[in-house]
Design a protein around this motif. Structure first.
Motif, PDB file in Angstrom:
ATOM      1  N   THR A  78      47.191  84.611  30.287  1.00  0.00           N
ATOM      2  CA  THR A  78      48.333  83.846  30.794  1.00  0.00           C
ATOM      3  C   THR A  78      48.092  82.345  30.754  1.00  0.00           C
ATOM      4  O   THR A  78      48.941  81.611  30.223  1.00  0.00           O
ATOM      5  N   PRO A  79      46.961  81.826  31.296  1.00  0.00           N
ATOM      6  CA  PRO A  79      46.791  80.377  31.193  1.00  0.00           C
ATOM      7  C   PRO A  79      46.715  79.874  29.754  1.00  0.00           C
ATOM      8  O   PRO A  79      47.249  78.800  29.440  1.00  0.00           O
ATOM      9  N   ALA A 133      45.326  68.901  35.217  1.00  0.00           N
ATOM     10  CA  ALA A 133      44.390  69.214  36.305  1.00  0.00           C
ATOM     11  C   ALA A 133      44.641  70.621  36.857  1.00  0.00           C
ATOM     12  O   ALA A 133      43.692  71.396  37.046  1.00  0.00           O
ATOM     13  N   VAL A 134      45.890  70.962  37.100  1.00  0.00           N
ATOM     14  CA  VAL A 134      46.205  72.293  37.635  1.00  0.00           C
ATOM     15  C   VAL A 134      45.870  73.366  36.607  1.00  0.00           C
ATOM     16  O   VAL A 134      45.322  74.416  36.945  1.00  0.00           O
ATOM     17  N   TRP A 135      46.178  73.091  35.330  1.00  0.00           N
ATOM     18  CA  TRP A 135      45.863  74.070  34.299  1.00  0.00           C
ATOM     19  C   TRP A 135      44.356  74.274  34.194  1.00  0.00           C
ATOM     20  O   TRP A 135      43.890  75.413  34.059  1.00  0.00           O
ATOM     21  N   GLY A 136      43.561  73.206  34.260  1.00  0.00           N
ATOM     22  CA  GLY A 136      42.100  73.332  34.220  1.00  0.00           C
ATOM     23  C   GLY A 136      41.578  74.152  35.390  1.00  0.00           C
ATOM     24  O   GLY A 136      40.708  75.022  35.214  1.00  0.00           O
ATOM     25  N   TRP A 155      38.686  82.475  34.740  1.00  0.00           N
ATOM     26  CA  TRP A 155      37.395  82.813  34.141  1.00  0.00           C
ATOM     27  C   TRP A 155      36.504  83.510  35.164  1.00  0.00           C
ATOM     28  O   TRP A 155      35.809  84.461  34.841  1.00  0.00           O
ATOM     29  N   ARG A 156      36.553  83.021  36.397  1.00  0.00           N
ATOM     30  CA  ARG A 156      35.733  83.598  37.467  1.00  0.00           C
ATOM     31  C   ARG A 156      36.344  84.854  38.084  1.00  0.00           C
ATOM     32  O   ARG A 156      35.729  85.486  38.930  1.00  0.00           O
TER      33      ARG A 156
END
Length: 181
Positions: A58-59, A133-136, A143-144
């Protein structure tokens, strides 16, 4: 006598969308077996947590869509007339909305001209950095295996609305012409 679709003592009855989801997931034999609620970030059908590829889909998909839109705006210059529709509020009333100049801002931003991007629409330019910033953060949390939860109190949303309103009013006044595209 026990009715086949009764959940009486076996499952607590829920109402609303969650109850409908639970009833749909239940096998319907009245035993409650096979009852599974579909909640994101939990486990798949086999009982394993979803893999990284699934969590990152999704991201990465959102980034691909935004990158595609930015690539289009970068290749088709909004400063040339005829490529994009005119803002309906500007056309009908002559008033600049908070989004006016956003495409020109994106075009300048893509071409590395941060000054021109800020001149075209400062709020949109700040939004590009905020989105990044929000996407990162979203990507790292995915990932976690952690969900992205950004809970903002209503006062923050009212604050954002107030900033947009003030920006809109000021850019339409003679002394705020520096904020107009």
């Amino acid at each position: 006598m026990h009715e086949p679709h009764s959940h009486g003592s076996v499952l607590k009855r829920r109402t609303g969308w969650l109850g409908a989801l639970e009833r749909r997931k239940d096998r319907g034999d009245g035993t409650g077996q096979g009852h599974q609620v579909d909640r994101p970030g939990r486990k798949d059908q086999v009982g394993r947590p979803p893999g990284r590829v699934h969590r990152l889909a999704t991201p990465i998909g959102i980034l691909a869509a935004v990158a595609g839109a930015f690539a289009y705006v970068g290749s088709v210059d909004p400063n040339e007339s005829g490529h994009y529709p005119v803002c309906p509020l500007l056309k009908l009333t002559g008033v600049l909305c908070p989004g006016c100049g956003g495409l020109r801002s994106a075009h300048a931003f893509i071409h590395g001209d941060l000054g021109a991007a800020l001149e075209a629409n400062a709020i949109a330019t700040v939004g590009y950095f905020l989105f990044a910033a929000v996407w990162g953060l979203w990507l790292v949390r995915a990932w976690r295996g952690q969900p992205l939860r950004i809970g903002l109190a209503p006062v923050w949303w009212w604050g954002v609305g107030a900033v947009l309103l003030i920006f809109t009013v000021v850019r339409n006044l003679p002394f705020g012409s520096a904020l107009a595209p």
